[in-house]
Design a protein around this motif. Structure first.
Motif, mmCIF file in Angstrom:
data_model
loop_
_atom_site.group_PDB
_atom_site.id
_atom_site.type_symbol
_atom_site.label_atom_id
_atom_site.label_comp_id
_atom_site.label_asym_id
_atom_site.label_seq_id
_atom_site.Cartn_x
_atom_site.Cartn_y
_atom_site.Cartn_z
ATOM 1 N N GLY A 242 -1.782 8.659 -4.951
ATOM 2 C CA GLY A 242 -3.073 8.093 -4.555
ATOM 3 C C GLY A 242 -3.350 6.742 -5.161
ATOM 4 N N ASN A 243 -2.289 5.985 -5.427
ATOM 5 C CA ASN A 243 -2.431 4.667 -6.049
ATOM 6 C C ASN A 243 -2.670 3.627 -4.951
ATOM 7 N N VAL A 244 -3.887 3.634 -4.425
ATOM 8 C CA VAL A 244 -4.239 2.827 -3.259
ATOM 9 C C VAL A 244 -4.052 1.337 -3.512
ATOM 10 N N GLU A 245 -4.523 0.862 -4.667
ATOM 11 C CA GLU A 245 -4.433 -0.567 -4.971
ATOM 12 C C GLU A 245 -2.993 -1.043 -4.986
ATOM 13 N N LEU A 246 -2.096 -0.238 -5.562
ATOM 14 C CA LEU A 246 -0.691 -0.639 -5.627
ATOM 15 C C LEU A 246 -0.064 -0.627 -4.241
ATOM 16 N N VAL A 247 -0.422 0.337 -3.429
ATOM 17 C CA VAL A 247 0.070 0.368 -2.043
ATOM 18 C C VAL A 247 -0.346 -0.912 -1.317
ATOM 19 N N LYS A 248 -1.593 -1.321 -1.506
ATOM 20 C CA LYS A 248 -2.072 -2.552 -0.864
ATOM 21 C C LYS A 248 -1.284 -3.765 -1.340
ATOM 22 N N LEU A 249 -1.025 -3.847 -2.645
ATOM 23 C CA LEU A 249 -0.278 -4.976 -3.199
ATOM 24 C C LEU A 249 1.144 -5.025 -2.640
ATOM 25 N N ILE A 250 1.767 -3.857 -2.491
ATOM 26 C CA ILE A 250 3.129 -3.797 -1.950
ATOM 27 C C ILE A 250 3.147 -4.262 -0.497
ATOM 28 N N LEU A 251 2.206 -3.754 0.299
ATOM 29 C CA LEU A 251 2.193 -4.091 1.720
ATOM 30 C C LEU A 251 1.783 -5.550 1.960
ATOM 31 N N GLU A 252 1.000 -6.117 1.046
ATOM 32 C CA GLU A 252 0.661 -7.536 1.154
ATOM 33 C C GLU A 252 1.882 -8.415 0.913
ATOM 34 N N GLU A 253 2.689 -8.042 -0.083
ATOM 35 C CA GLU A 253 3.874 -8.823 -0.422
ATOM 36 C C GLU A 253 5.010 -8.573 0.563
ATOM 37 N N TYR A 254 5.157 -7.321 1.003
ATOM 38 C CA TYR A 254 6.236 -6.945 1.925
ATOM 39 C C TYR A 254 5.656 -6.156 3.096
ATOM 40 N N PRO A 255 5.093 -6.844 4.102
ATOM 41 C CA PRO A 255 4.528 -6.127 5.255
ATOM 42 C C PRO A 255 5.538 -5.204 5.926
ATOM 43 N N GLN A 256 6.849 -5.583 5.879
ATOM 44 C CA GLN A 256 7.879 -4.761 6.510
ATOM 45 C C GLN A 256 8.050 -3.406 5.825
ATOM 46 N N ALA A 257 7.469 -3.261 4.629
ATOM 47 C CA ALA A 257 7.552 -1.980 3.926
ATOM 48 C C ALA A 257 6.767 -0.890 4.645
ATOM 49 N N HIS A 258 5.912 -1.277 5.618
ATOM 50 C CA HIS A 258 5.243 -0.266 6.459
ATOM 51 C C HIS A 258 6.279 0.674 7.075
ATOM 52 N N GLU A 259 7.464 0.140 7.374
ATOM 53 C CA GLU A 259 8.462 0.924 8.104
ATOM 54 C C GLU A 259 9.521 1.552 7.192
ATOM 55 N N GLN A 260 9.324 1.455 5.890
ATOM 56 C CA GLN A 260 10.288 2.063 4.980
ATOM 57 C C GLN A 260 10.277 3.583 5.141
ATOM 58 N N ILE A 261 11.460 4.200 5.036
ATOM 59 C CA ILE A 261 11.573 5.660 5.110
ATOM 60 C C ILE A 261 12.242 6.162 3.843
ATOM 61 N N ASN A 262 11.965 7.402 3.488
ATOM 62 C CA ASN A 262 12.591 7.991 2.314
ATOM 63 C C ASN A 262 13.814 8.814 2.693
ATOM 64 N N HIS A 263 14.338 9.591 1.740
ATOM 65 C CA HIS A 263 15.579 10.330 1.966
ATOM 66 C C HIS A 263 15.431 11.440 2.997
ATOM 67 N N GLU A 264 14.198 11.771 3.393
ATOM 68 C CA GLU A 264 13.982 12.775 4.432
ATOM 69 C C GLU A 264 13.506 12.138 5.734
ATOM 70 N N ASN A 265 13.741 10.825 5.853
ATOM 71 C CA ASN A 265 13.338 10.062 7.033
ATOM 72 C C ASN A 265 11.822 10.094 7.273
ATOM 73 N N GLN A 266 11.078 10.269 6.221
ATOM 74 C CA GLN A 266 9.620 10.267 6.334
ATOM 75 C C GLN A 266 9.095 8.855 6.070
ATOM 76 N N ASN A 267 8.129 8.437 6.887
ATOM 77 C CA ASN A 267 7.528 7.126 6.689
ATOM 78 C C ASN A 267 6.219 7.275 5.921
ATOM 79 N N ILE A 268 5.527 6.175 5.738
ATOM 80 C CA ILE A 268 4.326 6.177 4.912
ATOM 81 C C ILE A 268 3.227 7.068 5.486
ATOM 82 N N LEU A 269 3.143 7.170 6.819
ATOM 83 C CA LEU A 269 2.141 8.052 7.429
ATOM 84 C C LEU A 269 2.458 9.513 7.167
#
Length: 448
Positions: free
Chosen positions: A348-375
């Motif tokens: 639930g680290n909302v501020e850090l999520v915002k900082l990451i997405l501001e610096e790297y908008p393409q991180a919206h589409e990052q997936i983890n080891h289970e192919n799960q995205n941020i949503l």
């Protein structure tokens, strides 16, 4: 003989307990045998020199070293170890005895590179405890920094990690010593991209949402005081409060600038100046003001650290994300520390999520080891603010909502997943069902 030794041990420890350094000096002076000076006087096998630095003064240590005649004996005394393998320099670095640290380094430079049983140098220990000035001093000593293969200045290898593989930057962040972390980054920029076996420093920061959350949990008055408190000055983590002689005027002048002229609130502040109730803090307690200042300081310094770490974190590199997506890095995919974005979401680290997405908008589409995205991850962990943040971007929302994970689950499936349900406000199946219905009917609509 044994009885006399036991009596000396007791008397030395009692002198330390009472901070009676004159008595300690007399007892040591009477001891002609250096080995007796080195005998343990605590259950942690500390000798008198280990304990003398906890006086926070240099005089007791200097007195003992003056009694030891030869350089060889002095090296032996200063290099002695307690049960944790700590030298007296380790102990001085831990307890913030800056003057004792300087004296010990002058007397025995070998102490700088000595590791304790945890594989930590005195510099590493100082960073873990947030003793910023000692960190800066130890790093500045000759031979403590070297050129990397990239021809950049960095810390000597023995200082960068301990026996467990934790990096010096990571332990500073773990202790919420963000000023110290900034000093380490200033002196060794390559620490920002250094991964240890427990994950990157950004991964650790992602697990500390509390430092970013304080502003969102304030009422109007509390937020106003927070906003008007003095700005952060310097990186010294040993300073945990605003100066008392300055704090009243700083806060009051800040309030005066932010309140409407002639308002009742402004009159209260003005009356506070004349009345000086509790040193002028008649609207909010002094202890609350100090606590808020500490929160503001942590937030501002942590934000600076976060921005540096985000820029250097390899998990946001486009080539790296592409490789993960194409299943070319199976070993790295399994390590949670490679996904500070998802760690921030889970915590639930909302501020850090915002900082990451501001610096790297393409991180919206990052997936983890289970192919799960941020949503997927936000839905599973009921992080509604992050969920709504991503949903507010039309293109990512459409693309991400249609994706499935390795088990064929959509985001809607993850909304129904109660495995990570957090019973924050209510408990029981009725409230839980109500929350699930809200998520289905209100919070998310799968694009057609």
């Amino acid at each position: 003989m044994e009885e006399a030794s036991s009596r000396l041990t007791k008397e030395l420890y009692q002198a330390v307990l009472n901070e009676d350094w004159e008595t300690m000096k007399k007892l040591v002076s009477k001891t002609k045998n250096v080995s007796k000076v080195l005998q343990p006087i605590s259950i942690h096998r500390d000798n008198i020199i280990h304990l003398a630095v906890h006086s926070k003064k240099v005089e007791p240590l200097q007195q003992i070293l003056n009694i030891v005649e030869s350089d060889e004996q002095r090296d032996s005394v200063t290099s002695s170890l307690n049960v944790y393998g700590n030298t007296v320099l380790h102990e001085a670095a831990i307890c913030r005895n800056y003057e004792a640290v300087k004296l010990l380094v002058v007397k025995n430079k070998e102490l700088l590179d000595m590791k304790n049983d945890s594989g930590e140098t005195p510099l590493f220990r100082a960073a873990a405890y947030g003793n910023t000035n000692i960190v800066k001093y130890l790093i500045s000593r000759q031979g403590q920094r070297v050129l990397s293969f990239k021809h950049k200045v960095q810390l000597k290898g023995i200082h960068r990690s301990n026996k467990d593989g934790d990096s010096i930057l990571r332990v500073a962040i773990q202790g919420k010593h963000f000023g110290t972390a900034l000093e380490l980054l200033k002196l060794d920029k390559e620490l920002a991209g250094l991964d240890d076996k427990n994950g990157s420093s950004l991964y650790m920061l992602a697990k500390i949402p509390s430092v970013f959350k304080s502003r969102h949990q304030m009422g109007m008055w509390k937020w106003l005081f927070y906003h008007c408190l003095p700005a952060v000055s310097g990186h010294d983590d040993t300073i945990d409060k605003i100066k008392e002689e300055d704090e009243d005027s700083d806060i009051e002048s800040g309030l005066q600038r932010n309140l409407p002229a002639g308002s009742d609130q402004e009159k209260k502040v003005e009356n506070g100046r004349s009345g000086r109730v509790n040193k002028g803090m008649n609207i909010i307690g002094l202890s609350v003001a100090k606590k808020l200042w500490k929160e503001k300081r942590d937030y501002e310094l942590a934000t600076k650290v976060a921005k540096i770490l985000i820029r250097h974190d390899k998990s946001f590199n486009l080539n790296y994300m592409k490789s993960v997506n194409e299943d070319r890095l199976p070993d790295e995919k399994k390590a949670p520390g490679n996904y500070p974005l998802f760690t921030a979401v889970i915590n639930g680290n909302v501020e850090l999520v915002k900082l990451i997405l501001e610096e790297y908008p393409q991180a919206h589409e990052q997936i983890n080891h289970e192919n799960q995205n941020i949503l997927h991850v936000a839905a599973m962990h009921r992080e509604k603010e992050i969920f709504e943040l991503v949903k507010s971007k039309e293109v990512p929302k459409v693309r991400l909502a249609r994706q499935t994970d390795v088990n064929g689950n959509t985001v809607l499936h993850r909304v129904a997943d109660t495995q990570h349900y957090k019973e924050r406000a209510h408990s029981g199946p009725a409230y839980q069902l109500l929350e699930e219905l809200k998520w289905f009917k209100v919070r998310f609509t799968v694009p057609s």
